[in-house]
Design a protein around this motif. Sequence first.
Motif, mmCIF file in Angstrom:
data_model
loop_
_atom_site.group_PDB
_atom_site.id
_atom_site.type_symbol
_atom_site.label_atom_id
_atom_site.label_comp_id
_atom_site.label_asym_id
_atom_site.label_seq_id
_atom_site.Cartn_x
_atom_site.Cartn_y
_atom_site.Cartn_z
ATOM 1 N N CYS A 1 17.158 -0.686 -33.368
ATOM 2 C CA CYS A 1 15.913 -0.059 -33.710
ATOM 3 C C CYS A 1 14.864 -0.370 -32.718
ATOM 4 N N CYS A 2 14.401 0.721 -32.025
ATOM 5 C CA CYS A 2 13.289 0.702 -31.268
ATOM 6 C C CYS A 2 12.018 0.393 -32.168
ATOM 7 N N SER A 3 11.106 -0.627 -31.591
ATOM 8 C CA SER A 3 9.820 -0.910 -32.265
ATOM 9 C C SER A 3 8.722 -0.075 -32.120
ATOM 10 N N ILE A 4 9.043 0.716 -31.095
ATOM 11 C CA ILE A 4 7.938 1.786 -30.788
ATOM 12 C C ILE A 4 8.251 3.273 -31.675
ATOM 13 N N THR B 1 19.247 2.934 -30.794
ATOM 14 C CA THR B 1 19.730 3.204 -29.413
ATOM 15 C C THR B 1 20.585 2.016 -29.082
ATOM 16 N N ASP B 2 21.411 2.050 -27.915
ATOM 17 C CA ASP B 2 21.867 1.041 -27.271
ATOM 18 C C ASP B 2 21.638 0.953 -25.864
ATOM 19 N N ASP B 3 20.647 1.472 -25.544
ATOM 20 C CA ASP B 3 20.105 1.465 -23.990
ATOM 21 C C ASP B 3 18.882 1.040 -23.705
ATOM 22 N N LEU C 1 11.813 -7.170 -24.682
ATOM 23 C CA LEU C 1 10.605 -7.629 -24.302
ATOM 24 C C LEU C 1 9.894 -8.532 -25.331
ATOM 25 N N LEU C 2 10.108 -10.007 -24.838
ATOM 26 C CA LEU C 2 9.504 -11.040 -26.012
ATOM 27 C C LEU C 2 10.013 -10.920 -27.272
ATOM 28 N N ARG C 3 11.618 -10.678 -27.320
ATOM 29 C CA ARG C 3 12.176 -10.437 -28.517
ATOM 30 C C ARG C 3 11.964 -9.252 -29.322
ATOM 31 N N VAL C 4 11.367 -8.291 -28.883
ATOM 32 C CA VAL C 4 10.860 -6.798 -29.267
ATOM 33 C C VAL C 4 11.608 -5.904 -28.488
ATOM 34 N N TYR C 5 12.399 -5.022 -29.384
ATOM 35 C CA TYR C 5 13.390 -4.022 -28.801
ATOM 36 C C TYR C 5 12.560 -2.892 -28.309
ATOM 37 N N ILE C 6 12.904 -2.261 -27.291
ATOM 38 C CA ILE C 6 12.242 -1.092 -26.791
ATOM 39 C C ILE C 6 13.334 0.012 -26.175
ATOM 40 N N CYS C 7 13.457 0.974 -26.648
ATOM 41 C CA CYS C 7 14.520 2.014 -26.094
ATOM 42 C C CYS C 7 14.046 2.192 -24.709
ATOM 43 N N HIS C 8 15.008 2.879 -24.054
ATOM 44 C CA HIS C 8 14.561 3.414 -22.598
ATOM 45 C C HIS C 8 13.671 4.364 -22.717
ATOM 46 N N SER C 9 13.836 5.359 -23.328
ATOM 47 C CA SER C 9 12.796 6.492 -23.353
ATOM 48 C C SER C 9 11.358 5.764 -23.681
ATOM 49 N N CYS C 10 11.116 5.183 -24.568
ATOM 50 C CA CYS C 10 9.680 4.591 -24.709
ATOM 51 C C CYS C 10 9.315 3.776 -23.603
ATOM 52 N N GLU C 11 10.164 2.764 -23.184
ATOM 53 C CA GLU C 11 9.796 2.084 -21.965
ATOM 54 C C GLU C 11 9.530 2.913 -20.802
ATOM 55 N N LYS C 12 10.203 4.023 -20.756
ATOM 56 C CA LYS C 12 9.673 4.978 -19.482
ATOM 57 C C LYS C 12 8.377 5.412 -19.871
ATOM 58 N N ILE D 1 0.198 -0.279 -27.132
ATOM 59 C CA ILE D 1 -0.212 -1.560 -27.624
ATOM 60 C C ILE D 1 -0.329 -2.148 -28.980
ATOM 61 N N ASP D 2 -0.766 -1.076 -30.024
ATOM 62 C CA ASP D 2 -0.780 -1.444 -31.214
ATOM 63 C C ASP D 2 0.812 -1.636 -31.845
ATOM 64 N N GLN D 3 1.570 -0.698 -31.361
ATOM 65 C CA GLN D 3 2.977 -0.813 -31.771
ATOM 66 C C GLN D 3 3.709 -2.201 -31.272
ATOM 67 N N MET D 4 3.309 -2.467 -30.187
ATOM 68 C CA MET D 4 3.974 -3.667 -29.465
ATOM 69 C C MET D 4 3.314 -4.820 -30.391
#
Length: 60
Positions: free
Chosen positions: A6-9, A14-16, A20-31, A47-50
């Motif tokens: 589950c994306c933290s943002i 997703t599985d892609d 980042l520092l034990r927080v999962y971010i999906c590829h779409s949000c990362e981009k 920033i708030d979500q992270m």
Amino acid sequence: MKNKDCCSICSSRTDDGIYLLRVYICHSCEKEMIQTSADDPKYQYFIDQMSKAQRSVIVS
């Protein structure tokens, strides 16, 4: 078959993504995070979500 995390943002499963520092971010949000400038209002949202996600990892 890979587990979907589950994306933290955006909370999508997703599985892609990356961790980042034990927080999962999906590829779409990362981009989107990478492409968002610091003066864009969405930047503060990221920033708030992270921050929330990191605090929840620390408590766990």
